[in-house]
Design an enzyme around this catalytic site. Sequence first.
Site, mmCIF file in Angstrom:
data_model
loop_
_atom_site.group_PDB
_atom_site.id
_atom_site.type_symbol
_atom_site.label_atom_id
_atom_site.label_comp_id
_atom_site.label_asym_id
_atom_site.label_seq_id
_atom_site.Cartn_x
_atom_site.Cartn_y
_atom_site.Cartn_z
ATOM 1 C CG HIS A 111 -0.377 0.275 2.513
ATOM 2 N ND1 HIS A 111 -0.088 -0.717 3.421
ATOM 3 C CD2 HIS A 111 -0.029 1.430 3.117
ATOM 4 C CE1 HIS A 111 0.407 -0.191 4.523
ATOM 5 N NE2 HIS A 111 0.464 1.120 4.363
ATOM 6 C CG ASP A 141 0.109 -4.036 2.667
ATOM 7 O OD1 ASP A 141 0.219 -3.548 1.522
ATOM 8 O OD2 ASP A 141 0.050 -3.342 3.693
ATOM 9 N N GLY A 213 3.136 6.593 8.016
ATOM 10 C CA GLY A 213 4.500 6.822 7.544
ATOM 11 C C GLY A 213 5.455 5.742 8.009
ATOM 12 C CB SER A 215 3.145 1.809 6.110
ATOM 13 O OG SER A 215 1.958 1.945 6.837
ATOM 14 C CB THR A 231 1.659 -3.632 7.757
ATOM 15 O OG1 THR A 231 0.949 -3.466 6.552
ATOM 16 C CG2 THR A 231 0.824 -4.459 8.717
ATOM 17 C CB ILE A 233 -1.848 2.026 13.782
ATOM 18 C CG1 ILE A 233 -2.490 3.101 12.889
ATOM 19 C CG2 ILE A 233 -0.349 2.065 13.701
ATOM 20 C CD1 ILE A 233 -2.131 4.524 13.277
ATOM 21 C CG LEU A 270 -4.443 -29.367 0.636
ATOM 22 C CD1 LEU A 270 -3.329 -30.276 0.098
ATOM 23 C CD2 LEU A 270 -4.240 -29.117 2.123
ATOM 24 N N GLY A 271 -7.135 -27.998 -1.929
ATOM 25 C CA GLY A 271 -8.446 -28.540 -2.270
ATOM 26 C C GLY A 271 -9.288 -28.901 -1.076
ATOM 27 C CB ILE A 272 -9.248 -28.842 2.355
ATOM 28 C CG1 ILE A 272 -8.199 -27.792 2.775
ATOM 29 C CG2 ILE A 272 -8.617 -30.179 2.054
ATOM 30 C CD1 ILE A 272 -7.463 -28.152 4.051
#
Length: 460
Positions: A111, A141, A213, A215, A231, A233, A270-272
Amino acid sequence: MTLSGKFFPPRAWLSILLLVLFGTAFPAGAASLTTRNGLPSLAPLVQQVTPAVVNISVISRVPVQQNPLFQDPFFRRFFNLPEQPQTRQEQAVGSGVIVDAQHGYVLTNNHVIKNAERITVTLKDRRQFRAKLIGTDPETDIAVLKIDADHLTALPFGDSDQLKVGDYVVAIGNPFGLGQTVTAGIVSALGRSGLHIEGYEDFIQTDASINPGNSGGALVDLEGRLIGINTAIVGPSGGNVGIGFAIPSNMAHAVMEQIIRHGKVRRGVLGIEMQNLTPELAEALGISAASGAVITSVVADSPAAKAGLRARDVVVAMNGRPIESSSELRNRLGLTPIGQDVQLTVIRDHTRETVTARIAAPPKPEQTSGRKVPQLSGLEVANLKPGNPLYGKVKGALAVAVDRNSQAWFYGLRPGDVIYAVNQTRVESASQLIAALRHTGHHFSLQLVRGNFRISISIG
């Protein structure tokens, strides 16, 4: 002041207090054990790590919010209005961390550099470099930049899995564009999720001051190792209230490696489908496990099916590391490269078994032609298919196309929206949506999912 009958001057009391708070908690050999004038000090640690933390300045283009009528060429022609600008230039600042001095790789938040036209990295020694964007992963992110510079200092990665609540940490960044700033605190919590900030959430929570700032800046331990990327708050006023979040270094490192290798994160399947193990579920399944992820369904012909996983299996560990929740298992599977084997420890019929499955590439989405919606000109819808990020999470009609000069666009519908209800009545397919709209008249509401948000749009 007295202690055991002895008098201690104020300076001695301060020394005792700092030693109680910090002295015994520092790891053996840590740079931060150094004292200045007889008092513990973080200054040596700060001096060691701050050259690796950079300020990032971004010039980007952002969409201009305007009345949809201004996008109608007939409206503009009738009122003799000029063409309206679709974007405007915007400046922003953030932070980053040099993690590879040889290649000049810098980690930051997605971001921070989103929609960037130009990215400038400023080092602590005030040298400035134009950065190249290697790739991003909006789901976590994370973004990776590259600068061409000599004599760089990089932060080594720490193992965020070894963090404990109460460990001391230091946050470094560029809050409010003031320049490099250092704050200290502790790890307040681990494994924070459900904040709906990002797609994959496993945050470190800290009370070290983090502000706008910061981030992309560094969260480091007392050995000077990178254990998180700051990243977000929680702050009602937009400032720090002691609740900040950082992306764990192990997650950031895994994402960075895929971005450098492929330019993006290639997530497999994985397929679950799964849910958290609750005390009620544990009792119903007759098991004593207190945490884990319950498999609720297995996709046919998926890696999970081929490995023998079944519904009602309770996953309690992956690759030997305990699994506390379904979100933790999802995060870890989402960071596993395609083609890599994973070992899942499951409880099945009161016994523990280890199942090995290989993460596969997701099926390619079929090219879908949409059906036109008579009640909303310009809108075409289709059924959700495997490969769509929302498949299996919501049932509804997918907007595959929306004409920019149409009624549907005017009311705010966009490609990718999934319409799941008409006037609060559920619809699960394109045909159900079209059938429901036949009986609504000219005024109705649509409930839809867009990304991580649920939206209601009034028509007519």
